[in-house]
Design a protein around this motif. Structure first.
Motif, short mmCIF file in Angstrom:
data_model
loop_
_atom_site.label_atom_id
_atom_site.label_comp_id
_atom_site.label_asym_id
_atom_site.label_seq_id
_atom_site.Cartn_x
_atom_site.Cartn_y
_atom_site.Cartn_z
N GLN A 1 0.84 -1.20 0.00
CA GLN A 1 0.00 0.00 0.00
C GLN A 1 0.88 1.25 0.00
O GLN A 1 2.02 1.22 0.47
CB GLN A 1 -0.91 0.00 1.22
CG GLN A 1 -1.97 -1.08 1.20
CD GLN A 1 -2.95 -0.94 2.36
OE1 GLN A 1 -2.67 -0.31 3.37
NE2 GLN A 1 -4.12 -1.55 2.20
N PRO A 2 0.36 2.35 -0.49
CA PRO A 2 1.11 3.61 -0.43
C PRO A 2 1.55 3.91 0.99
O PRO A 2 0.79 3.72 1.94
CB PRO A 2 0.11 4.64 -0.94
CG PRO A 2 -0.79 3.86 -1.85
CD PRO A 2 -0.93 2.51 -1.19
N GLY B 1 3.90 2.27 2.44
CA GLY B 1 4.52 1.06 2.96
C GLY B 1 5.97 0.91 2.54
O GLY B 1 6.55 1.80 1.90
N VAL C 1 2.60 -0.62 -6.08
CA VAL C 1 2.17 0.19 -4.94
C VAL C 1 0.76 0.67 -5.23
O VAL C 1 0.53 1.49 -6.13
CB VAL C 1 3.12 1.38 -4.72
CG1 VAL C 1 2.71 2.15 -3.46
CG2 VAL C 1 4.56 0.92 -4.63
N SER C 2 -0.17 0.15 -4.46
CA SER C 2 -1.57 0.45 -4.72
C SER C 2 -2.41 0.20 -3.48
O SER C 2 -2.10 -0.69 -2.68
CB SER C 2 -2.09 -0.41 -5.87
OG SER C 2 -3.47 -0.21 -6.07
N SER C 3 -3.45 0.98 -3.35
CA SER C 3 -4.38 0.77 -2.24
C SER C 3 -5.54 -0.13 -2.67
O SER C 3 -6.41 -0.43 -1.87
CB SER C 3 -4.91 2.10 -1.74
OG SER C 3 -5.50 2.84 -2.79
#
Length: 120
Positions: A13-14, A16, A118-120
């Motif tokens: 996640q962003p 992280g 990188v993604s939520s």
């Protein structure tokens, strides 16, 4: 010949963190530089960071101090610690090794790449 084996990629996640590893084996001469590059979809491969046989490191300015490159003493393994990850860090990350023989002949090797998303 030199083999480079990367590991540590994944989905995060962003904000992280991830740590990438690159283990080099084979005929590595005393003068070498190990580096990380990355390639995002639709973009050219770009240099991220590097460390030489003397332990000196250099980083792309765009990283803003979020990444740290280190080397395991006695082993040809480097680690890229990536903190405060952003969606724009999403890319395939490639390990690169440049080495020079005692006679001044240079060789360049690439790993197979490891995906960082990188993604939520």
């Amino acid at each position: 010949q030199v083999q480079l084996v990367e590991s540590g990629g994944g989905l995060v996640q962003p904000g992280g963190s991830l740590r990438l590893s690159c283990a080099a084996s084979g005929n590595i001469f005393s003068i070498y530089t190990m580096a990380w590059y990355r390639q995002a979809p639709g973009k050219q491969r770009e240099w991220v960071a590097e460390i030489n046989n003397g332990g000196s490191t250099n980083y792309a300015d765009s990283l803003e101090g979020r990444f740290t490159l280190s080397r395991e003493n006695g082993k040809n393994t480097v680690y890229l610690q990536m903190n405060s990850l952003k969606p724009e860090d999403t890319a395939v990350y490639y390990c690169n090794l440049r080495t020079v023989t005692p006679r001044g002949v240079g060789y360049v090797y690439w790993g197979q790449g490891t995906q960082v998303a990188v993604s939520s």
